[in-house]
Design an enzyme around this catalytic site. Structure first.
Site, PDB file in Angstrom:
ATOM      1  N   HIS B 514      40.459  13.281  98.196  1.00 56.07           N
ATOM      2  CA  HIS B 514      40.103  14.369  97.165  1.00 56.07           C
ATOM      3  C   HIS B 514      40.002  15.834  97.653  1.00 56.07           C
ATOM      4  O   HIS B 514      38.620  16.008  97.246  1.00 56.07           O
ATOM      5  CB  HIS B 514      39.220  13.587  96.058  1.00 56.07           C
ATOM      6  CG  HIS B 514      39.522  12.435  95.591  1.00 56.07           C
ATOM      7  ND1 HIS B 514      38.755  11.566  95.046  1.00 56.07           N
ATOM      8  CD2 HIS B 514      41.033  11.760  95.571  1.00 56.07           C
ATOM      9  CE1 HIS B 514      39.390  10.276  94.788  1.00 56.07           C
ATOM     10  NE2 HIS B 514      40.653  10.455  94.795  1.00 56.07           N
TER      11      HIS B 514
HETATM   12  C1  LIG Z   1      44.771   6.157  99.328  1.00 57.60           C
HETATM   13  C2  LIG Z   1      44.495   7.155  98.211  1.00 57.60           C
HETATM   14  C3  LIG Z   1      44.128   6.884  96.806  1.00 57.60           C
HETATM   15  C4  LIG Z   1      44.169   7.753  95.922  1.00 57.60           C
HETATM   16  N1  LIG Z   1      43.573   7.352  94.723  1.00 57.60           N
HETATM   17  C5  LIG Z   1      43.528   8.449  93.608  1.00 57.60           C
HETATM   18  C6  LIG Z   1      43.075   7.708  92.409  1.00 57.60           C
HETATM   19  O1  LIG Z   1      42.792   6.600  92.155  1.00 57.60           O
HETATM   20  N2  LIG Z   1      43.025   8.817  91.416  1.00 57.60           N
HETATM   21  C7  LIG Z   1      43.356  10.222  91.645  1.00 57.60           C
HETATM   22  O2  LIG Z   1      43.299  10.712  90.747  1.00 57.60           O
HETATM   23  N3  LIG Z   1      43.972  10.487  92.738  1.00 57.60           N
HETATM   24  C8  LIG Z   1      43.883   9.773  93.783  1.00 57.60           C
HETATM   25  N4  LIG Z   1      44.340  10.285  94.928  1.00 57.60           N
HETATM   26  C9  LIG Z   1      44.895  11.235  95.319  1.00 57.60           C
HETATM   27  C10 LIG Z   1      46.099  11.649  94.871  1.00 57.60           C
HETATM   28  O3  LIG Z   1      47.185  11.125  95.506  1.00 57.60           O
HETATM   29  C11 LIG Z   1      46.753  13.160  94.851  1.00 57.60           C
HETATM   30  O4  LIG Z   1      45.749  14.027  94.037  1.00 57.60           O
HETATM   31  C12 LIG Z   1      48.075  13.735  94.456  1.00 57.60           C
HETATM   32  O5  LIG Z   1      49.042  12.711  95.085  1.00 57.60           O
HETATM   33  C13 LIG Z   1      48.161  15.058  94.609  1.00 57.60           C
HETATM   34  O6  LIG Z   1      49.363  15.444  94.461  1.00 57.60           O
HETATM   35  P1  LIG Z   1      50.004  16.659  95.108  1.00 57.60           P
HETATM   36  O7  LIG Z   1      51.395  16.890  94.404  1.00 57.60           O
HETATM   37  O8  LIG Z   1      49.395  17.979  95.224  1.00 57.60           O
HETATM   38  O9  LIG Z   1      50.514  16.258  96.612  1.00 57.60           O
HETATM   39  P2  LIG Z   1      51.257  15.028  97.218  1.00 57.60           P
HETATM   40  O10 LIG Z   1      51.419  14.082  96.105  1.00 57.60           O
HETATM   41  O11 LIG Z   1      50.418  14.384  98.333  1.00 57.60           O
HETATM   42  O12 LIG Z   1      52.807  15.518  97.708  1.00 57.60           O
HETATM   43  C14 LIG Z   1      52.576  16.506  98.681  1.00 57.60           C
HETATM   44  C15 LIG Z   1      53.917  16.513  99.425  1.00 57.60           C
HETATM   45  O13 LIG Z   1      54.346  17.776 100.085  1.00 57.60           O
HETATM   46  C16 LIG Z   1      54.939  17.401 101.410  1.00 57.60           C
HETATM   47  N5  LIG Z   1      54.809  18.169 102.367  1.00 57.60           N
HETATM   48  C17 LIG Z   1      53.504  18.668 103.144  1.00 57.60           C
HETATM   49  N6  LIG Z   1      53.789  19.647 103.510  1.00 57.60           N
HETATM   50  C18 LIG Z   1      55.143  20.123 103.520  1.00 57.60           C
HETATM   51  C19 LIG Z   1      55.876  20.912 104.444  1.00 57.60           C
HETATM   52  N7  LIG Z   1      55.223  21.903 105.093  1.00 57.60           N
HETATM   53  N8  LIG Z   1      57.168  21.179 104.072  1.00 57.60           N
HETATM   54  C20 LIG Z   1      57.868  20.250 103.199  1.00 57.60           C
HETATM   55  N9  LIG Z   1      57.134  19.226 102.532  1.00 57.60           N
HETATM   56  C21 LIG Z   1      55.783  19.018 102.676  1.00 57.60           C
HETATM   57  C22 LIG Z   1      54.370  15.818 101.657  1.00 57.60           C
HETATM   58  O14 LIG Z   1      55.149  15.124 102.509  1.00 57.60           O
HETATM   59  C23 LIG Z   1      54.103  15.515 100.308  1.00 57.60           C
HETATM   60  O15 LIG Z   1      55.372  14.674  99.770  1.00 57.60           O
HETATM   61  C24 LIG Z   1      44.537   9.340  96.108  1.00 57.60           C
HETATM   62  C25 LIG Z   1      45.093   9.709  97.406  1.00 57.60           C
HETATM   63  C26 LIG Z   1      45.021   8.736  98.421  1.00 57.60           C
HETATM   64  C27 LIG Z   1      45.671   9.087  99.739  1.00 57.60           C
END
Ligand SMILES: Cc1cc2nc3c(=O)[nH]c(=O)nc-3n(C[C@H](O)[C@H](O)[C@H](O)COP(=O)(O)OP(=O)(O)OC[C@H]3O[C@@H](n4cnc5c(N)ncnc54)[C@H](O)[C@@H]3O)c2cc1C
Lengths: 427, 588
Positions: B514
């Site tokens: 987070h």
């Molecule tokens: C173990 C764990 C448990 C969690 N539990 C919770 C929970 O219970 N409740 C909650 O609210 N949140 C939880 N989270 C947090 C939640 O997963 C994230 O808040 C959410 O996935 C964020 O979404 P996002 O789209 O910002 O990033 P992400 O879903 O992480 O997606 C980012 C994507 O960008 C890609 N990427 C990165 N850099 C590049 C680049 N340079 N070029 C191309 N692609 C790239 C990555 O490969 C990834 O696929 C948890 C996270 C983890 C790891």
């Protein structure tokens, strides 16, 4: 790399992932307008649409589109018990396709199984069914095919052994197995039933898979018709109750229509060759055609032969005990402890005709290889059953297959480890 | 020289939760959308099949779903006077790679923030007077009311299992009485509770608190979402957080959006496309596209009318920095906004040990299965005289009984050998963990910038993280831990161990994924990187999704709000940006 089909897009090695549907009709029209050998009606929008629709009813693409980038250009390897046949190029390419064909030539092929050059077509091409269709429908399909973009693709002759490699021999085959028929409605029956008959027995060629075949590879009729057959090593289940199993005896019309339209219903999901049939063909049927087809199929008579009597195997049986354990640890998460499944997602095993079919090949293959359901508009999620071949040995697969065939109120003959070994070998 | 591809209308970088939400929303509007994801495609049913997904070594300890640090990482230090060193192994946070991002292996606890969280500075100042000088918290520039419909959209997309506590202003029995008014009940009922959360809830009720079920993205029953995608009931298999669900029982982009999105003709996904920088127009007033590298090492230039960065906060901020977009924050001069207000979360725990006749069956678990109280979150309680602001929730989640990761033993147990084995045997299945999950405010000295020494495999300077827990957070965490101990005492166990969070912050043990801040949103370009629509103030055709927008980190898991902000942004793009593309939607 661009991938145009869902199946390919889902492979891990693909990087450029894009899913496109069928060739847009506008593109077809463009091709039509530039093609010189325009037959009558070929630039009529509604005629083309009708032709496209009928080509879907006939599931032409299943065999004639081997490569989604080359729609209807053929060269799909069709394995038959006698050898491999490569399907024809149906695009209007002059050298390698139907570019030189007239509507009459096409009609003769559909109706009599005879090529433009007079040679006999092998009956892997279902002219034995297509002979039923009307000249008007044949012309519409012809018009549609002529509107496609011509693709140059040479197709090899089948690799059949002598004497089958001599097409003349087919005269004899036709003498035994072929009857040039045309469709006459049965006035005793409803319009829906008659339309269903026309679709199922004609373009739909359902019995090609769902009926057993005789020694010459022809579909058996009479009592044997629709008692189940094989398609690409999968059991195409019996559609009528009898020796092949309970068939669709407890399916409602809604069940069958939902299955053909959406690939799933509250009991099961299509997989294997039927998933492809749904994707390429039945999901496109109009509501009234689908209703007609279901009306006809559910009205197939019970076969004279009674289902093989099978008492449910006792729960104390050692195979049942092992099977129950394997089921609880490996299967129950999705199919549920009572074999109820999750409607629309995971198949119900309780009461399933497929699970209880006399031939256990499909049940065993499902466990060994796993399968993927076909995503459709209503059920876009590509649920899949994972493979267990790496995890369960022959005895365990046999036990769990025996278990699901005899638990939850089901009953069907036990499956032996040897049978599993054989199916595993054949994969 | 980069090979230049034809221009696209929208390029989305990163295809996790927010990338998929933006792609779904903008393709629904008819736009031509290309998503670039550095990881690979994975099939939910087969790659994460229930036959092989329960592999603790492969997933938890060998990080099969997490990002790999061999080509790109960050450096870390606790304070500006230290020299940062590269993080060579993931620990404190576990961001994902591959299609679906971290959302594939998340727990699924899906909160809404409190209405007062969005006005943290003005609300706290009004109630408690001036805040410490180095505390740099801000109001968000967006309100709970504006986000409410978008929270609902996300909850319906995921099929969140839960119980409303406040429906249109009317308090509901059994839900969170502190939550902001919601327009709708959760789409699914709460999950079935097992013994441990029941013990917690009974004890908490006895102390006068109002426990309620965690809002959960693990399905309590079969569900079909508004896109027509179906999810299956959770089987409580205990391999959820840090694992992927092959059963379609945990909401993630691949299980809720992709089955529909991948069928849209105007959408394309390019995997194994590692984006290295965002390209700016010569006048610096817009972006022109992005540059990425293929596994073969080819550099591709992908021009676009509009670029959306959805790479998770760490990579969003890094991409801004290495692309020279905006000024990097400098704590001495207080100049620059990129990398400012990095924040995290502060956690602690209490474990209650029971005798052998109390069977907890910890292997029956799910990522968000549990009961929680919210009495000590945000400003739900009077902070007068406590010496801190902010708070967190206290809850019991029964996530797993995995044989390597989850072996609680009482204090004083040897760390290995026969004594440890004996204690492990005696206590496995007889202990219950309670967690506190607290807010972290933002500070002048906690920030992200570029490392002066270390570079990644692509030659870009690594991002440097400077972060430590401060007095406010440690006091707050202690306060939460004391309350958790009181509940633990009321749970009637044999003994307990208390793990307080002490400074300095360490990036080694897992805490939460987070991370927040660094490209914060706000009401003015003077103190934020994006406006409330996540639109870059200076380059209006650039959007940044994710928790990088949070000006500070409230006491909840972030994704409910991360997703609501994405939907809020997409709605504004559809409603007004497309009428005047390239123009700011909020006047500076
Ligand atoms: C173990 C764990 C448990 C969690 N539990 C919770 C929970 O219970 N409740 C909650 O609210 N949140 C939880 N989270 C947090 C939640 O997963 C994230 O808040 C959410 O996935 C964020 O979404 P996002 O789209 O910002 O990033 P992400 O879903 O992480 O997606 C980012 C994507 O960008 C890609 N990427 C990165 N850099 C590049 C680049 N340079 N070029 C191309 N692609 C790239 C990555 O490969 C990834 O696929 C948890 C996270 C983890 C790891």
């Amino acid at each position: 790399m661009r991938y145009l089909s869902l199946a390919q897009s889902l492979t891990r090695s693909s990087r450029r992932i894009r899913i496109a549907g069928l060739v847009a009709l506008s593109a077809c029209l463009f091709a039509a307008a530039t093609h010189p050998a325009l037959a009558q009606g070929t630039n009529d929008w509604s005629e083309l649409q009708r032709g496209l629709y009928l080509s879907r009813v006939g599931d032409c693409a299943a065999c004639h589109t081997a490569d989604p980038e080359k729609p209807m250009a053929g060269k799909y390897a069709l394995d038959t018990p006698f050898g491999t046949i490569w399907t024809a190029n149906l695009t209007p390419d002059e050298e390698t396709g139907l570019g030189e064909w007239s509507a009459d030539d096409f009609w003769r092929a559909m109706n009599e199984g005879i090529r433009r050059d007079g040679a006999h077509l092998y009956p892997a091409f279902p002219y034995t069914h297509f002979t039923l269709i009307s000249r008007a429908d044949s012309d519409a399909i012809y018009a549609y095919l002529q509107s496609l973009e011509p693709i140059s693709q040479d197709v090899m002759e089948p690799d059949f052994p002598f004497p089958l490699n001599i097409r003349f021999v087919l005269n004899g085959w036709n003498l035994i197995n072929f009857e040039d028929r045309s469709f006459t409605p049965d006035p005793e029956r409803s319009a829906a039933w008659n339309r269903g008959y026309y679709i199922a027995e004609g373009l739909g060629h359902c019995s090609m898979c769902h009926s057993p075949k005789n020694f010459t590879g022809a579909v058996k009729d009479g009592d044997a018709a629709y008692s189940g057959g094989m398609a690409e090593g999968w059991l195409a289940p019996a559609l009528r109750p009898g020796s092949g199993g309970p068939g669709l005896s407890d399916w409602s019309k809604d069940d069958l229509m939902a299955f053909l339209r959406h690939g799933r219903n509250s009991r099961t999901a299509a997989f294997g060759p039927m998933a492809e049939v749904i994707d390429k063909s039945t999901r496109h049927l109009t509501d009234s055609d689908l209703d007609a087809l279901a009306t006809y199929i559910l009205d197939l008579p019970e076969s004279g032969e009674a289902p093989a009597d099978s008492e449910a195997i006792d729960t104390d049986d050692p195979a049942m005990q092992t099977g129950a354990l394997v089921y609880a640890t490996q299967c129950s998460a999705c199919h549920g402890p009572d074999g109820e499944g999750i409607p629309g997602q995971f198949a119900r095993l309780k009461g399933s005709s497929l699970t209880q079919s006399s031939d256990p090949t499909t049940v065993v293959r499902l466990v060994l290889e796993g399968v993927r359901s076909v995503p459709t508009e209503k059920y876009p999620t590509p649920h899949a059953m994972p493979a267990f071949d790496w995890k369960l040995n022959d005895a365990e697969v046999a036990a769990v297959a025996t278990y699901v065939r005899n638990a939850f109120g089901n009953s069907a003959p036990a499956v032996t480890a040897d049978a599993v070994a054989e199916i595993r070998e054949a994969q | 020289m980069a090979r230049k591809l034809p221009k696209r209308e929208v390029v989305i970088v990163g295809f996790g939760w927010t990338g998929a939400i933006m792609a779904e929303q903008l393709t629904a509007e008819g736009l031509d959308v290309l998503a670039l994801e550095r990881g690979v495609w994975r099939n939910t049913s087969t790659d994460y099949a229930v036959t092989n997904a329960q592999d603790e070594v492969r997933y938890r300890f060998r990080h099969d779903l997490f990002e790999q640090l061999s080509r790109e990482t960050m450096t870390f230090r606790n304070s500006s006077d230290q020299t940062a060193l590269p993080m060579r192994m993931l620990g404190s946070f576990l961001p994902g790679t591959n299609v679906g991002g971290s959302g594939v292996h998340w727990n699924g606890i899906t909160w809404r923030f409190l209405p007062s969280d969005f006005v943290a500075r003005s609300h706290n100042e009004e109630r408690y007077g001036p805040l410490p000088e180095d505390m740099t918290i801000q109001d968000w520039g967006v309100s709970y009311e504006e986000l409410e419909p978008h929270y609902t959209t996300f909850e319906e997309l995921c099929g969140i299992s839960g119980k409303a506590g406040n429906l249109n202003g009317r308090l509901q029995q059994g839900g969170n009485p502190f939550e902001g008014p919601r327009s709708k009940e959760y789409p699914n009922p709460p999950m079935d509770m097992v013994l441990a959360p029941k013990l917690f809830a009974e004890a908490a009720s006895g102390l006068g608190y109002k426990p309620f079920p965690f809002p959960s993205a693990n399905m309590s029953r079969a569900y079909t979402n508004p896109l027509g995608v179906s999810l299956a009931p959770c089987t409580y298999c205990g391999f959820c957080e840090k694992f992927a669900c092959g059963n379609y029982s945990k909401a993630s982009a691949p299980t809720t959006i992709l089955p529909v999105l991948m069928r849209r003709q105007n959408f394309e996904l390019q995997t194994q496309a590692m984006v290295l920088r965002v390209l700016k127009a010569a006048d610096g007033k817009s972006v022109t596209g992005v540059e990425y590298i293929t596994p073969e090492g080819e550099i591709i230039e992908q021009p676009a009318d509009m670029v959306i960065l959805s790479t998770y906060i760490n990579h969003n901020v890094h991409l801004l920095m290495v692309s020279g977009i905006g000024q990097i924050y400098d704590p001495r001069s207080q100049q620059g906004l990129v990398g400012k207000n990095y924040a995290y979360q502060i956690t602690s725990g209490v474990t209650v040990f029971y005798d052998e006749e109390t069977h907890i069956n910890p292997f029956i678990g799910a990522g968000a299965l549990g009961m929680v109280i919210d009495e000590f979150n945000g400003d739900n309680f009077d902070h007068s005289g406590l010496g801190f602001i902010g708070g967190g929730f206290i809850g019991q989640t029964q996530t797993n009984g995995r044989p390597v990761e989850s072996l609680a033993v009482p204090d004083g147990t040897p760390k290995f050998g026969a004594g440890w084995k004996k204690a492990m045997r005696e206590n496995y299945g007889h202990s219950v963990g309670i967690g506190t999950h607290g807010a972290v405010m933002s500070y002048r000295g906690n920030y992200l910038d570029l490392d002066p020494t270390y570079k990644d495999a692509y030659g870009r300077p690594l991002m440097r993280m400077t972060f430590d827990f401060t007095e406010n957070e440690l006091r707050m965490s202690d306060y939460l831990t004391d309350r958790a101990v009181e509940i633990a005492e009321a749970m009637g166990g044999r003994e307990m161990t208390v793990s307080r969070r002490k400074g300095p912050y360490s990036i080694v043990p897992y805490q939460t994924t987070h991370n927040t801040g660094g490209h914060i949103m706000g009401a003015s370009p003077a103190d934020s990187v994006t406006n409330k629509y996540l639109q870059h103030w200076q380059m209006p055709n650039l959007f940044l999704t994710g928790a990088g927008a949070f000006p500070q980190n409230p006491g909840y898991n972030p994704t409910g709000t991360v997703a609501a902000l994405a939907y809020h942004s997409a709605a504004a793009i559809r409603r007004s940006y497309l009428r005047a593309p390239g123009q700011p939607m909020v006047q500076a």
